[in-house]
Write an enzyme that holds these catalytic residues in place. Structure first.
Site, PDB file in Angstrom:
ATOM      1  NE  ARG A 186      40.321 101.532  42.714  1.00 28.49           N
ATOM      2  CZ  ARG A 186      39.594 101.087  42.473  1.00 28.49           C
ATOM      3  NH1 ARG A 186      38.719 100.446  42.531  1.00 28.49           N
ATOM      4  NH2 ARG A 186      39.824 101.014  40.681  1.00 28.49           N
ATOM      5  CD  GLN A 239      40.794  99.096  38.062  1.00 26.00           C
ATOM      6  OE1 GLN A 239      40.514  98.386  39.497  1.00 26.00           O
ATOM      7  NE2 GLN A 239      40.108  98.677  37.033  1.00 26.00           N
ATOM      8  CE  LYS A 261      35.200  92.910  39.163  1.00 28.04           C
ATOM      9  NZ  LYS A 261      36.820  92.913  39.229  1.00 28.04           N
ATOM     10  CB  THR A 262      30.774  92.563  41.341  1.00 26.44           C
ATOM     11  OG1 THR A 262      31.649  93.318  41.293  1.00 26.44           O
ATOM     12  CG2 THR A 262      29.559  91.521  42.718  1.00 26.44           C
ATOM     13  CG  ASP A 270      35.890  88.587  39.276  1.00 32.12           C
ATOM     14  OD1 ASP A 270      35.910  89.705  38.479  1.00 32.12           O
ATOM     15  OD2 ASP A 270      35.687  89.683  41.125  1.00 32.12           O
ATOM     16  CD  GLU A 271      39.641  92.088  39.622  1.00 27.42           C
ATOM     17  OE1 GLU A 271      40.473  93.034  38.829  1.00 27.42           O
ATOM     18  OE2 GLU A 271      39.052  93.071  40.651  1.00 27.42           O
TER      19      GLU A 271
END
Length: 755
Positions: A611, A257, A35-36, A226-227
């Site tokens: 994670r 998430q 994503k980043t 973002d998010e």
């Protein structure tokens, strides 16, 4: 489709998302899907296409993420990246408010109250109103106010909403609305905003001042968030308003998430985004680059149980990897030992570093047994979410001085330092100042400015005048000196540095070192040529007020990480242990009253599982100390929901019991849960079919008798076979129709009597 060479590092879907820069865009980014990288190259592409970096707004949830992204963009487009408006919601909106604050009645150098400041002010108000401090706990009141603000409910609107007032009355806090109003009035008088005010006041500015709205709508031609699944109503409304002119709005997130509803985050923002923008372009990043195939597929089998979700299928080309290990321990202390021993063995056998391991738990209180066990094996660890440097007393004292220099009306900061170091201004005098300020509709600083007019202050007048003169002398430096020069002078002249230096205890030396470290940080801030930020004291104070744990760098990174799952989002580790997987702990007992709450708990479990890069271990205890008593525990329903082909059922070395006594096919009971795999001894006696109560209301434990038909919210209907009187820990052996025989501690069991 041809593309510029700087986009070569992206896969096809990532590239399409990066090149689609006009109109509304939603990028659904699965865990570990890069994503980043996509966000970085998308912003770089906007600039490369000839658009001005000053017209780009990129909103993140941590300063660390913004800093990392900006650095990456710089490698593609050069120094132009410095001109992007990029940062957290709070830091970007605080920057806007610094320019526009006077439009909404605040000074440009307004103070930002942290949570401690806010709770301290609430405590003062509760005391002044002669209310019960145990009933009106500062934390409870603060959370109520915070949730309201995130939902765009101001103190004035609060009193117009009957449901809120009724809820306050039913919890025995009918005066909460008055505390809210007093809190807002005092913040305003002090020229202070809390974290939620930064969002709420930005919304108020844009809504109430068309000129400001028009200015920023034209300025921000390209907006990225973002998010997005973590945004609340207030953030959603601000973004929607700013994007209304050009609609070049790109939101990035993963509905799977979304785990912050307790902070006001609303998953509907991402689930319903298409309703706001029917001509939306949607890109799904479904390729997981992080984890092994077993972890990716097991995680997908978990989240498949949720009903509220966007359609996506996460896959990976990574190797299959190890199956997911399940640890079963007889107690929480034994669980700590099992996990620590496992880390010790993994390190030795596979030459892994301490930093390759993370232990994730549902609540901070669970860390104790793991800390003790790691210490015994000499394994270094760090607790993520411990006290931040900027929350230490000596650091907050110094910052309070600097806050008063910048904004002398800051009541909380002024109360903190007016008699520290001691200058003969006691609590009685401070109380008199507060009364005088209220009676004369002034701030405490306003009273100090003409202290000679108030004979009621008696012999304290001289000391108060000296304090006022000292602060005034510091203020004369604001226009000529930088942040470090002012701070160094204040630390010496206030005698704060000297007071700490003279304390030669271990704690005293540490406190003095922390104050020196703060001054070092300020020197670094003023000499940082790589940053485009202003270097004045006000800018520094804003920076640290918005600092979060996620922005913290640890000098010694080679440690095992212990953290809550909420804190772990966005991070990754080679080996992850998700611990305390027991019913009523994870999922939390507080999250079992509705499907929405349970689905958020499941998303939290999904975040924990994803994670892990190479090895995932799930752990639970069959008993746990609670309120000084050893309470039996059931394994979490989430373990059962994982497809068994991804699991390794081997017991922990030294524990020979099989993990499950029997395994039956799961059935979709209330909230999609089956308990077949945790079956005990089955009862031969069929129970009458009684429909589960819609209005479940447990009876008092003392009313439970042998032979009664009772209902448990999770286990269903059962007959009480036997009662065992163990004093406070009275137990009942109950045969349940669906799950067999259970032994329950009555004071925790919550049973409803049917006969």
């Amino acid at each position: 489709m041809s593309h510029p060479p700087y986009l070569d590092k992206l896969n096809e879907t990532q590239r399409e998302a990066a090149m689609c820069i006009k109109g509304p865009v939603m990028i659904i980014a699965g865990a570990g899907s890069g994503k980043t990288r996509v966000l970085t190259y998308r912003i770089a592409h906007i600039i490369k296409e000839g658009n001005d970096a000053f017209n780009i707004l990129a909103l993140t949830f941590t300063n660390k993420a913004a800093k990392e992204m900006k650095h990456r963009i710089e490698t593609v487009v050069g120094g132009e990246a410095k001109n992007i408006w990029m940062g957290t919601f709070h830091s970007v909106f605080a920057k806007i408010l610094r320019v526009e604050a006077e439009k909404i009645g605040y000074p440009k150098d307004f103070t930002i109250y942290d949570t401690d400041d806010s709770k301290s002010l609430i405590k003062t108000i509760v005391k002044e109103m002669n209310l019960d401090e145990k009933l009106y706990k500062p934390g409870v009141v603060y959370n109520r106010i915070s949730n309201c603000k995130n939902s765009l409910i101001t103190a004035k609107e609060y009193i117009k909403i009957p449901e809120l007032l009724e809820a306050d009355s039913s919890t025995g806090r009918p005066l909460l609305s008055k505390i809210f109003a007093a809190y807002q009035a005092r913040c305003f008088k002090s020229g202070a905003m809390d974290f939620d005010d930064i969002l709420l006041n930005t919304y108020a500015l844009l809504k109430g001042h068309p000129d400001a709205l028009n200015k920023y709508q034209h300025k921000f031609k390209f907006i990225m968030v973002d998010e997005y699944q973590d945004t609340n109503l207030c953030q959603y409304m601000i973004v929607k308003s700013l994007a209304a002119m050009y609609e070049n709005l790109c939101v990035v997130g993963d509905d799977s998430q979304s785990i912050y509803s307790f902070r006001g985050a609303n998953i509907a923002n991402i689930l319903n985004f298409e309703k706001d923008y029917p001509d939306l372009n949607v890109f799904k990043l479904e390729h997981n680059y992080r984890s092994t195939s077993n972890i990716v597929n097991a995680s997908s089998s978990i989240i498949a149980n949720n009903k509220e979700k966007l359609d996506k299928k996460i896959y990976t080309d990574n190797p299959e990897g190890e199956k997911i290990s399940i640890f079963k321990s007889p107690s929480d202390n034994e669980e700590g030992k099992a996990v620590a021993n496992s880390i010790f063995e993994e390190k030795n056998q596979k030459q892994k570093a301490n930093s390759d391991f993370a232990i994730l738990y549902r609540t901070n209180a669970q860390s104790r047994s793991f800390e003790e066990s790691l210490r015994k094996l000499n394994i270094p660890y760090r607790i993520y979410g411990g006290m931040s440097f900027y929350q230490r007393k000596e650091v907050k004292d110094m910052i309070a001085y600097l806050r008063v220099v910048v904004n002398p009306n800051d009541e909380e900061a002024l109360k903190r330092i007016i008699n520290y170091p001691a200058r003969k201004i006691g609590n009685t005098t401070i109380d008199k100042l507060l009364v005088l300020a209220a009676e004369n509709e002034k701030t405490i600083w306003g009273i100090l400015s003409e202290v000679h007019r108030y004979p009621v202050l008696g012999s304290s007048v001289a000391h108060l005048r000296d304090f006022h003169m000292m602060i005034s002398s510091f203020q004369t430096m604001l226009s000529t000196k930088n942040a470090y020069e002012i701070a160094e002078y204040v630390a010496k002249q206030s005698t704060l540095l000297k007071t700490l230096y003279e304390d030669k205890t271990v704690e005293g030396v540490s406190r003095h070192e922390n104050l020196v470290e703060l001054l070092n940080a300020m020197k670094e801030f003023t000499e940082d040529d790589t940053s485009e930020k202003e270097k004045d004291l006000s800018a520094f104070l804003q920076d640290i007020a918005l600092y979060t744990d996620a922005d913290k760098d640890d000098d010694d990174k080679n440690k095992v990480t212990l953290m809550t799952i909420h804190s772990s989002k966005g991070l990754e580790f080679r080996n992850v242990y998700v611990v305390g997987l027991e019913e009523n702990l994870f999922p939390s007992q507080l999250s079992l009253s509705s499907r929405q709450e349970l689905e958020e708990e499941r998303r939290l479990f999904y975040v924990a599982a994803t994670r892990a890069e190479e090895k995932l271990t799930l752990s639970y205890a069959t008993s746990r100390f609670k309120y000084g008593n050893l309470i039996p525990c059931e394994p979490s329903r989430f373990i059962e929901e994982i497809d068994s082909k991804f699991l390794d059922y081997s017991a922990v070395p030294g524990i020979r019991e099989p993990l499950f006594q029997a395994k039956q096919k799961s059935t979709d009971k209330a909230f999609g849960t089956g308990y077949g795999m945790f079956v005990g001894k089955q009862t031969a006696r069929p129970l009458p079919e009684i429909k589960s109560s819609e209005n479940f209301k447990p009876n008092d434990a003392s009313e439970i008798k042998e032979g009664q038909l009772v209902e448990h919210q999770r286990f269903g209907m059962g007959v009480v076979q036997k009662l065992e009187d163990n004093g406070d820990n009275k137990k009942a052996i109950i045969n349940f129709n669906e799950v067999g025989q259970k032994t329950l501690v009555l004071k925790f069991a919550k049973l409803m009597i049917h006969s």
